[in-house]
Design a protein around this motif. Structure first.
Motif, PDB file in Angstrom:
ATOM      1  N   GLU A 336       0.835  -1.204   0.000  1.00 24.48           N
ATOM      2  CA  GLU A 336       0.000   0.000   0.000  1.00 24.48           C
ATOM      3  C   GLU A 336       0.864   1.245   0.000  1.00 24.48           C
ATOM      4  OE1 GLU A 336      -3.863   1.472   2.502  1.00 24.48           O
ATOM      5  OE2 GLU A 336      -2.080   0.972   3.686  1.00 24.48           O
ATOM      6  N   ARG A 337       1.941   1.230   0.749  1.00 20.41           N
ATOM      7  CA  ARG A 337       2.813   2.396   0.814  1.00 20.41           C
ATOM      8  C   ARG A 337       3.660   2.552  -0.441  1.00 20.41           C
ATOM      9  NH1 ARG A 337       0.295   1.499   4.656  1.00 20.41           N
ATOM     10  NH2 ARG A 337      -0.076   2.904   6.407  1.00 20.41           N
ATOM     11  N   GLU A 339       2.429   1.873  -3.386  1.00 16.01           N
ATOM     12  CA  GLU A 339       1.435   2.464  -4.281  1.00 16.01           C
ATOM     13  C   GLU A 339       1.240   3.950  -4.015  1.00 16.01           C
ATOM     14  OE1 GLU A 339      -2.050   0.106  -3.760  1.00 16.01           O
ATOM     15  OE2 GLU A 339      -1.186  -1.667  -4.723  1.00 16.01           O
ATOM     16  N   LEU A 340       1.504   4.366  -2.776  1.00 18.61           N
ATOM     17  CA  LEU A 340       1.395   5.781  -2.426  1.00 18.61           C
ATOM     18  C   LEU A 340       2.652   6.575  -2.796  1.00 18.61           C
ATOM     19  CD1 LEU A 340      -0.326   5.468   1.075  1.00 18.61           C
ATOM     20  CD2 LEU A 340      -1.346   6.346  -1.036  1.00 18.61           C
ATOM     21  N   GLY A 341       3.628   5.901  -3.385  1.00 18.75           N
ATOM     22  CA  GLY A 341       4.837   6.577  -3.832  1.00 18.75           C
ATOM     23  C   GLY A 341       6.051   6.356  -2.964  1.00 18.75           C
ATOM     24  N   GLY A 342       5.937   5.475  -1.989  1.00 18.90           N
ATOM     25  CA  GLY A 342       7.087   5.177  -1.151  1.00 18.90           C
ATOM     26  C   GLY A 342       8.189   4.461  -1.912  1.00 18.90           C
ATOM     27  N   LYS A 343       9.421   4.738  -1.539  1.00 15.33           N
ATOM     28  CA  LYS A 343      10.579   4.097  -2.167  1.00 15.33           C
ATOM     29  C   LYS A 343      11.042   2.948  -1.284  1.00 15.33           C
ATOM     30  CE  LYS A 343      15.364   5.018  -3.562  1.00 15.33           C
ATOM     31  NZ  LYS A 343      16.465   6.017  -3.550  1.00 15.33           N
ATOM     32  N   LEU A 344      10.845   1.733  -1.767  1.00 11.32           N
ATOM     33  CA  LEU A 344      11.183   0.549  -0.980  1.00 11.32           C
ATOM     34  C   LEU A 344      12.699   0.400  -0.894  1.00 11.32           C
ATOM     35  CD1 LEU A 344       9.579  -1.586   0.543  1.00 11.32           C
ATOM     36  CD2 LEU A 344       9.643  -3.018  -1.504  1.00 11.32           C
ATOM     37  N   ASN A 367       8.817  11.499   0.035  1.00 10.83           N
ATOM     38  CA  ASN A 367       8.151  12.172  -1.081  1.00 10.83           C
ATOM     39  C   ASN A 367       6.860  11.469  -1.505  1.00 10.83           C
ATOM     40  OD1 ASN A 367      10.239  14.190  -1.425  1.00 10.83           O
ATOM     41  ND2 ASN A 367      11.520  12.545  -2.269  1.00 10.83           N
ATOM     42  N   ALA A 368       6.341  10.621  -0.641  1.00  7.67           N
ATOM     43  CA  ALA A 368       5.122   9.886  -0.956  1.00  7.67           C
ATOM     44  C   ALA A 368       3.895  10.640  -0.465  1.00  7.67           C
ATOM     45  CB  ALA A 368       5.180   8.502  -0.313  1.00  7.67           C
ATOM     46  N   GLN A 369       2.732  10.179  -0.901  1.00  9.23           N
ATOM     47  CA  GLN A 369       1.483  10.684  -0.336  1.00  9.23           C
ATOM     48  C   GLN A 369       1.400  10.278   1.136  1.00  9.23           C
ATOM     49  OE1 GLN A 369      -2.106   9.839  -2.729  1.00  9.23           O
ATOM     50  NE2 GLN A 369      -0.713   9.042  -4.292  1.00  9.23           N
TER      51      GLN A 369
END
Length: 471
Positions: A336-337, A339-344, A367-369
């Motif tokens: 989910e994170r 998909e919100l723009g998180g960088k794994l 820089n994610a939602q």
């Protein structure tokens, strides 16, 4: 002898649905139980009510003596208690033994708190005397969590008994086995029958206990469950509610003295007990630049090096999550994170099918939602990069919860500035967010609780004050 329900000093088989305790280390069945049905729950509550008057009128020193004997009896069973905890919920052998030791220590700490916060005194006044004492509420329902299935319910039960209350205990259905050993210890200590009763089971058992004639509910668990309990008792100020409900805990790193030391505090904060402590750090706020990168790399190195595996594996430091389903939930949280723009940065890995075994992960959410403000009970850390201290504090406080936080800094002014602005009940400097003392209150504002902190303050919700004027 079937050990599903313990009512008025007698073990019996539950008449409700059956369930199994499944080892998250290998998927095997540890124990099988039958939950209590409504009639048995009512019997347990009735037994507690019948025992209440005599127990509440028992002199404090006699109650103290019985609880001291209970601590001694727990001490004799430390290894058995540790094994039961580990088999049920996967806690590594070394850590389960520390939990068993904490159960023993809880008695002395609770006795101190009972004396200091809920004792009695009399002093002279112009008209005669002023006198203060404390009285128990009655029958307390105690709902146990799976992550500390012995220590945390014990932390409600012991102060409640010291205050003169009686108990109906519903262990977590994910870690039910330790309750039998606790009852053995109470029996050896000479606790009168009916003072502690046990009903096993899941949601239906819990709901029936909520609907029974109880005087208080002492709960440790998720905010979803705790707020549902709060709604259940809306308009019932006569029922004491003590709700400890976890947190989305932040950890700020600002001007640390040592990279390796900072990395160790972060690792312990986020991943001890495989992230299954309500005080675990969920959000890490790091400086940008080389120092922040170095700290993050050091944490990743610790993740890669740590020994994970079954509870009884050699040199295992992190055991499994409580179930295979918990791993699925952690992966869904991670995805989910993303998909919100998180960088794994470091994905959850090394899963073993049918078990709760998983290696911790990290994601950069700078820089994610904004993600949902939820607590994942698992080893997954969200990172934010921020140099400005005021902005770091805003990120830290951007949560509905308020249980625990940490500040890693070598600068006294930074510590003074942050500690005055962070909205949490437990705040540590240069120590893991999971560090909590039984000699201090345990709890926090927001969705972390309902202003009934436990540990040293448990005495407050186990008795009500009676003020007397004597002419």
């Amino acid at each position: 002898m079937t050990q599903d329900t313990y009512i008025n000093g007698v073990w019996d088989q539950g008449k409700g649905p059956s369930f199994d305790s499944i080892s998250p280390s290998d998927g095997s069945i540890v124990n099988s139980f039958h939950g209590a049905d409504t009639a048995q729950i009512e019997q347990a509550v009735s037994a507690a009510h019948n025992a209440f008057e005599n127990w509440s009128l028992t002199p404090q020193d006699q109650r103290d003596t019985i609880l001291k004997a209970y601590a001694d009896a727990l001490g004799k069973r430390k290894q058995a208690i540790a094994d039961a905890i580990s088999k049920d919920m996967g806690k590594p052998a070394w850590e389960a033994l520390t939990e068993a030791g904490a159960m023993v220590a809880k008695v002395a700490g609770s006795m101190t708190a009972q004396t200091e916060r809920a004792g009695s005194w009399t002093k002279e006044a112009d008209f005669g005397a002023l006198s203060l004492t404390h009285r128990p509420f009655g029958v307390m329902a105690v709902f146990g969590p799976f992550n500390f299935p012995g220590h945390l319910p014990n932390g409600h039960i012991v102060p409640a008994l010291l205050a003169g209350n009686t108990i109906v205990f519903k262990p977590s259905e994910l870690a039910p086995s330790v309750a039998t050993l606790m009852i053995e210890a109470f029996e050896e200590a000479g606790l009168p029958t009916g003072c502690v009763n046990v009903v096993q089971g899941g949601r239906d058992t819990g709901q029936a206990l909520l609907n029974a004639d109880i005087n208080g509910l002492l709960f440790t668990g998720s905010h979803h469950t705790g707020t549902a309990f709060h709604r259940h008792f809306a308009g019932r100020p006569d029922v004491m509610l003590a709700l400890e409900m976890g947190g989305n805990n932040p950890l700020i790193v600002h001007k640390p003295e040592d990279v390796e030391q900072a990395a160790e505090v972060i690792f312990q904060s986020a991943f001890i007990t495989t992230g299954q402590r309500c005080t675990c750090a969920r959000r890490l706020i790091l400086p940008t630049g080389e120092q922040g990168d170095a700290i993050l790399n050091a944490v990743i190195a610790k993740i890669e090096a740590v020994k994970i595996g079954p509870w009884d594996g050699e040199d295992v430091y992190l055991g499994p999550l409580v179930s295979a389903r918990a791993v699925e939930q952690a992966i869904a949280f991670q995805n989910e994170r993303v998909e919100l723009g998180g960088k794994l940065i470091k994905p959850l890995s090394d899963m073993v099918e049918g078990t709760g075994i998983v290696r911790p992960g990290i994601i950069d959410m700078t820089n994610a939602q904004r993600p949902p403000d939820e607590e994942l009970f698992g080893p997954f850390l969200q990172v934010y990069r921020e140099d400005d201290l005021d902005k770091a504090i805003l990120i830290a406080n951007d949560t509905r919860f308020g249980l625990s936080a940490g500040v890693i800094t070598g600068n006294d002014e930074v510590w003074e500035y942050t500690q005055a602005r962070l909205r949490v009940g437990i705040l540590n400097r240069n120590r893991p967010t999971t560090g909590a003392s039984g000699a201090m209150p345990f709890g926090g504002p927001g969705l972390s609780g309902n202003a009934r902190p436990s540990a040293y303050y448990a005495a407050d919700y186990c008795a009500w004050p009676q003020a007397r004027q004597i002419g």
